[in-house]
Design a protein around this motif. Structure first.
Motif, PDB file in Angstrom:
ATOM      1  N   MET A  14     -57.224  -4.633 -56.277  1.00  0.00           N
ATOM      2  CA  MET A  14     -57.131  -5.420 -55.069  1.00  0.00           C
ATOM      3  C   MET A  14     -58.052  -6.117 -54.216  1.00  0.00           C
ATOM      4  SD  MET A  14     -53.746  -5.090 -55.037  1.00  0.00           S
ATOM      5  CE  MET A  14     -52.491  -3.706 -55.711  1.00  0.00           C
ATOM      6  N   SER A  36     -59.829  -3.612 -68.117  1.00  0.00           N
ATOM      7  CA  SER A  36     -58.577  -3.622 -69.125  1.00  0.00           C
ATOM      8  C   SER A  36     -58.544  -4.829 -70.131  1.00  0.00           C
ATOM      9  CB  SER A  36     -57.523  -3.848 -67.938  1.00  0.00           C
ATOM     10  OG  SER A  36     -57.860  -2.948 -66.871  1.00  0.00           O
ATOM     11  N   ILE A  46     -46.990   0.457 -53.175  1.00  0.00           N
ATOM     12  CA  ILE A  46     -48.138   0.105 -52.087  1.00  0.00           C
ATOM     13  C   ILE A  46     -47.380  -0.254 -50.930  1.00  0.00           C
ATOM     14  CG2 ILE A  46     -48.653  -1.949 -53.211  1.00  0.00           C
ATOM     15  CD1 ILE A  46     -51.638  -0.935 -52.629  1.00  0.00           C
ATOM     16  N   LEU A 129     -68.126  -3.425 -67.920  1.00  0.00           N
ATOM     17  CA  LEU A 129     -69.578  -3.727 -67.634  1.00  0.00           C
ATOM     18  C   LEU A 129     -70.483  -2.209 -68.077  1.00  0.00           C
ATOM     19  CD1 LEU A 129     -71.719  -5.647 -65.992  1.00  0.00           C
ATOM     20  CD2 LEU A 129     -71.634  -3.795 -64.233  1.00  0.00           C
ATOM     21  N   ALA A 181     -51.165  13.853 -56.469  1.00  0.00           N
ATOM     22  CA  ALA A 181     -50.318  12.954 -56.135  1.00  0.00           C
ATOM     23  C   ALA A 181     -49.192  12.913 -57.461  1.00  0.00           C
ATOM     24  CB  ALA A 181     -50.728  11.500 -55.742  1.00  0.00           C
ATOM     25  N   TYR A 212     -40.244   5.294 -50.379  1.00  0.00           N
ATOM     26  CA  TYR A 212     -39.805   3.904 -49.573  1.00  0.00           C
ATOM     27  C   TYR A 212     -39.452   2.928 -50.931  1.00  0.00           C
ATOM     28  CZ  TYR A 212     -44.724   2.945 -50.968  1.00  0.00           C
ATOM     29  OH  TYR A 212     -45.899   2.648 -51.554  1.00  0.00           O
ATOM     30  N   GLY A 289     -64.756  -1.706 -51.315  1.00  0.00           N
ATOM     31  CA  GLY A 289     -63.430  -0.929 -51.387  1.00  0.00           C
ATOM     32  C   GLY A 289     -63.933   0.420 -51.880  1.00  0.00           C
ATOM     33  N   PRO A 297     -55.129   9.297 -50.103  1.00  0.00           N
ATOM     34  CA  PRO A 297     -54.355   8.001 -49.989  1.00  0.00           C
ATOM     35  C   PRO A 297     -53.603   8.095 -48.691  1.00  0.00           C
ATOM     36  CG  PRO A 297     -53.446   9.118 -51.657  1.00  0.00           C
ATOM     37  CD  PRO A 297     -54.597   9.700 -51.453  1.00  0.00           C
ATOM     38  N   GLN A 301     -54.138   2.968 -46.758  1.00  0.00           N
ATOM     39  CA  GLN A 301     -55.062   1.989 -46.361  1.00  0.00           C
ATOM     40  C   GLN A 301     -56.186   1.845 -47.117  1.00  0.00           C
ATOM     41  OE1 GLN A 301     -55.196  -0.471 -43.537  1.00  0.00           O
ATOM     42  NE2 GLN A 301     -53.321  -0.061 -43.174  1.00  0.00           N
ATOM     43  N   ALA A 306     -60.102  -2.244 -48.948  1.00  0.00           N
ATOM     44  CA  ALA A 306     -60.901  -3.020 -49.995  1.00  0.00           C
ATOM     45  C   ALA A 306     -60.901  -4.479 -49.437  1.00  0.00           C
ATOM     46  CB  ALA A 306     -60.421  -2.705 -51.288  1.00  0.00           C
TER      47      ALA A 306
HETATM   48  P1  FAD Z   1     -59.313  -0.401 -57.824  1.00  0.00           P
HETATM   49  O1  FAD Z   1     -58.093  -0.787 -57.376  1.00  0.00           O
HETATM   50  O2  FAD Z   1     -59.801   1.122 -58.314  1.00  0.00           O
HETATM   51  O3  FAD Z   1     -60.004  -1.370 -59.105  1.00  0.00           O
HETATM   52  C1  FAD Z   1     -61.013  -0.961 -59.628  1.00  0.00           C
HETATM   53  C2  FAD Z   1     -60.965  -2.100 -60.649  1.00  0.00           C
HETATM   54  O4  FAD Z   1     -62.275  -2.170 -61.505  1.00  0.00           O
HETATM   55  C3  FAD Z   1     -59.869  -1.526 -62.112  1.00  0.00           C
HETATM   56  O5  FAD Z   1     -59.001  -2.662 -62.204  1.00  0.00           O
HETATM   57  C4  FAD Z   1     -60.731  -1.051 -63.044  1.00  0.00           C
HETATM   58  O6  FAD Z   1     -60.193  -1.450 -64.286  1.00  0.00           O
HETATM   59  C5  FAD Z   1     -62.155  -1.819 -62.851  1.00  0.00           C
HETATM   60  N1  FAD Z   1     -63.249  -1.588 -63.502  1.00  0.00           N
HETATM   61  C6  FAD Z   1     -63.763  -0.184 -63.256  1.00  0.00           C
HETATM   62  N2  FAD Z   1     -64.928   0.092 -64.043  1.00  0.00           N
HETATM   63  C7  FAD Z   1     -65.224  -1.287 -64.480  1.00  0.00           C
HETATM   64  C8  FAD Z   1     -66.174  -1.494 -65.500  1.00  0.00           C
HETATM   65  N3  FAD Z   1     -67.410  -0.448 -65.895  1.00  0.00           N
HETATM   66  N4  FAD Z   1     -66.404  -2.877 -66.063  1.00  0.00           N
HETATM   67  C9  FAD Z   1     -65.029  -3.607 -65.612  1.00  0.00           C
HETATM   68  N5  FAD Z   1     -64.042  -3.507 -64.888  1.00  0.00           N
HETATM   69  C10 FAD Z   1     -64.204  -2.005 -64.252  1.00  0.00           C
HETATM   70  N6  FAD Z   1     -53.960   1.942 -50.639  1.00  0.00           N
HETATM   71  C11 FAD Z   1     -53.160   1.317 -49.712  1.00  0.00           C
HETATM   72  O7  FAD Z   1     -53.863   0.258 -49.100  1.00  0.00           O
HETATM   73  N7  FAD Z   1     -51.825   1.356 -49.583  1.00  0.00           N
HETATM   74  C12 FAD Z   1     -51.073   2.347 -50.096  1.00  0.00           C
HETATM   75  O8  FAD Z   1     -49.945   2.177 -49.918  1.00  0.00           O
HETATM   76  C13 FAD Z   1     -51.929   3.094 -51.027  1.00  0.00           C
HETATM   77  N8  FAD Z   1     -51.397   4.065 -51.771  1.00  0.00           N
HETATM   78  C14 FAD Z   1     -51.985   4.844 -52.709  1.00  0.00           C
HETATM   79  C15 FAD Z   1     -51.453   5.793 -53.507  1.00  0.00           C
HETATM   80  C16 FAD Z   1     -52.133   6.543 -54.112  1.00  0.00           C
HETATM   81  C17 FAD Z   1     -51.300   7.908 -55.007  1.00  0.00           C
HETATM   82  C18 FAD Z   1     -53.282   6.584 -54.612  1.00  0.00           C
HETATM   83  C19 FAD Z   1     -54.320   7.337 -55.553  1.00  0.00           C
HETATM   84  C20 FAD Z   1     -53.993   5.494 -53.902  1.00  0.00           C
HETATM   85  C21 FAD Z   1     -53.410   4.669 -53.028  1.00  0.00           C
HETATM   86  N9  FAD Z   1     -53.739   3.665 -52.134  1.00  0.00           N
HETATM   87  C22 FAD Z   1     -53.191   2.925 -51.106  1.00  0.00           C
HETATM   88  C23 FAD Z   1     -55.535   3.370 -52.081  1.00  0.00           C
HETATM   89  C24 FAD Z   1     -55.590   2.477 -53.044  1.00  0.00           C
HETATM   90  O9  FAD Z   1     -54.990   2.445 -54.616  1.00  0.00           O
HETATM   91  C25 FAD Z   1     -57.235   2.340 -53.594  1.00  0.00           C
HETATM   92  O10 FAD Z   1     -58.045   2.530 -52.429  1.00  0.00           O
HETATM   93  C26 FAD Z   1     -57.485   0.756 -54.125  1.00  0.00           C
HETATM   94  O11 FAD Z   1     -56.838   0.722 -55.292  1.00  0.00           O
HETATM   95  C27 FAD Z   1     -58.878   0.545 -54.124  1.00  0.00           C
HETATM   96  O12 FAD Z   1     -59.075  -0.852 -54.681  1.00  0.00           O
HETATM   97  P2  FAD Z   1     -60.542  -1.484 -55.345  1.00  0.00           P
HETATM   98  O13 FAD Z   1     -60.235  -2.838 -55.590  1.00  0.00           O
HETATM   99  O14 FAD Z   1     -61.458  -1.091 -54.443  1.00  0.00           O
HETATM  100  O15 FAD Z   1     -60.625  -0.637 -56.767  1.00  0.00           O
END
Ligand code: FAD
Length: 372
Positions: A14, A36, A46, A129, A181, A212, A289, A297, A301, A306
């Motif tokens: 996200m 991916s 979410i 990467l 979880a 939900y 993020g 979680p 949020q 992020a």
């Molecule tokens: P991520 O979503 O983790 O994305 C990281 C991306 O980087 C991935 O696509 C991965 O493939 C890629 N990546 C990693 N390493 C590499 C590499 N070396 N090279 C290339 N690509 C790479 N948040 C909310 O706001 N609302 C909710 O309701 C909520 N519910 C949640 C429920 C659970 C059970 C959990 C575990 C989390 C929840 N969260 C929620 C938190 C949320 O999922 C994370 O905080 C959020 O996904 C973080 O976003 P991000 O973009 O920083 O990283």
């Protein structure tokens, strides 16, 4: 540096997608990489509060997402056994106060919709990467498939296991919190039949289950738990069972038992975190993020933070420019660190909205009101 900086973003979660879309609209030349092989529809839900929806509005995503999502009137906190209401927090019931909706949605649908806001020819899947080198003039990227690239600025949106964070600040494994979880999606009809709240968290002393709907038609209903448990596998996700859920939530209210009885495909996830990172950038590389402030979680949020990071970073790069990147990134960090750290610590403590409180400081925030 050239007038229009070429910005590489690693991670199409996200945060990375929001950064790519917002920076593109601000006129930057952006390229978004993800390890991916292709976009995949992760089976989970979410919640996105008004604080994020006000950002997605700038990408013309607010109305289409609202049309697809469930719009819970309240966040209900209920006691685990008899269902007593511990707190009923108005969400869309007070929408005019927040100036945006609170949505619950399928994570895959949300991610897909957000990706549509990024120019397709600027997205590269299948690019893991491996390393990078910042020589002060540009950042060279090396991917596992042998390809390379060069960018003026590198944004780390690569999540809790961030490779970029590790290269910048040294290896430090995320810590398993002792909590996991369970996640499952059941037919919405099961929840409708028992008169489920649109969005409820059922609490007992040491665990909870959040329930939900994922769509406007109430066709899908989502269960996600927080519970103590052992985690020995090195991986991030494992399959689990309906029986494991039953065992964990034995004695919970009959409504919760009805949901659990309807589960088929159950997964479990380790909940990991890290200490707040004091610095979010070095040279031409900046983090956002989960790469810089992962959390349990329980405030729903993490992704919201992020996306907020992405919006504030975009504003800093736009307003302050790219000539003095250190100053621009320091301002970004100064504007974000207190809020991100506060959300991280409340989320980790798992106290959010268990008892009546006003969540306005979180949901009512608008990053576009901020002076850069
Ligand atoms: P991520 O979503 O983790 O994305 C990281 C991306 O980087 C991935 O696509 C991965 O493939 C890629 N990546 C990693 N390493 C590499 C590499 N070396 N090279 C290339 N690509 C790479 N948040 C909310 O706001 N609302 C909710 O309701 C909520 N519910 C949640 C429920 C659970 C059970 C959990 C575990 C989390 C929840 N969260 C929620 C938190 C949320 O999922 C994370 O905080 C959020 O996904 C973080 O976003 P991000 O973009 O920083 O990283």
């Amino acid at each position: 540096m050239s007038e229009v900086s070429r910005i590489g973003i690693v991670g199409a979660g996200m945060g990375g997608i929001a950064a790519a879309a917002l920076l593109q609209r601000a006129g930057f030349d952006v390229i978004l990489f993800d390890q991916s092989p292709a976009f995949s529809r992760l089976g989970a839900g979410i919640q996105f509060g008004p604080n994020v929806m006000k950002i997605l509005r700038r990408l013309d995503l607010e109305a289409p997402l609202e049309a697809m999502s469930c719009l819970p009137d309240y966040w209900m906190s209920r006691k685990w056994d008899d269902g007593e209401v511990l707190a009923a927090i108005p969400l869309n019931a007070e929408r005019e106060r927040y100036h945006a909706p609170y949505i619950t949605i399928h994570r895959g649908d949300l991610q897909q919709k957000m990706l549509e806001a990024v120019a397709t020819d600027r997205v590269r899947f299948g690019r893991k990467l491996v390393t990078f080198h910042d020589d002060g003039q540009a950042v060279s990227l090396e991917f596992e498939d042998g390809t390379r690239d060069k960018v003026d600025i590198l944004i780390a949106a690569d999540g809790i296991n961030s490779r970029i964070r590790e290269i910048l600040f040294g290896q430090e494994e995320p810590v398993y919190t002792g909590w996991l979880a369970h996640r499952a999606i059941i037919p919405g009809a099961v929840a409708r039949d028992v008169g489920a709240d649109l969005n409820a968290k059922w609490w007992s002393e040491d665990r909870h289950i959040v329930c939900y709907y994922l769509d406007r038609a109430l066709d899908e209903f989502y269960l996600v738990t927080g519970e103590p448990g052992e985690w020995t596998s090195a991986g991030g996700q494992m399959s689990s069972t309906r029986d494991a859920l039953r065992e964990s939530f034995r004695g919970y209210h009959p409504m919760v038992q009805a949901y659990i009885d309807a589960t088929e495909d159950v997964t479990k996830w380790p909940l990991k975190t890290r200490e707040p990172l004091p610095v979010w950038h070095r040279g031409r590389v900046v983090l956002l993020g989960d790469s810089c402030h992962p959390m349990k979680p329980h405030m729903a949020q993490g992704a919201a933070m992020a996306v907020e990071d992405a919006a504030v970073l975009t504003r800093c790069l736009t307003v302050l420019g790219t000539d003095d990147l250190d100053a621009t990134f320091r301002r970004y960090h100064a504007l974000r660190k207190d809020r991100a750290t506060k959300v991280q610590s409340i989320s980790n403590a798992n106290t959010w909205l268990r008892a009546p409180e006003d969540p306005f400081w979180c949901y009512g925030d608008d990053v576009y009101d901020m002076t850069i």
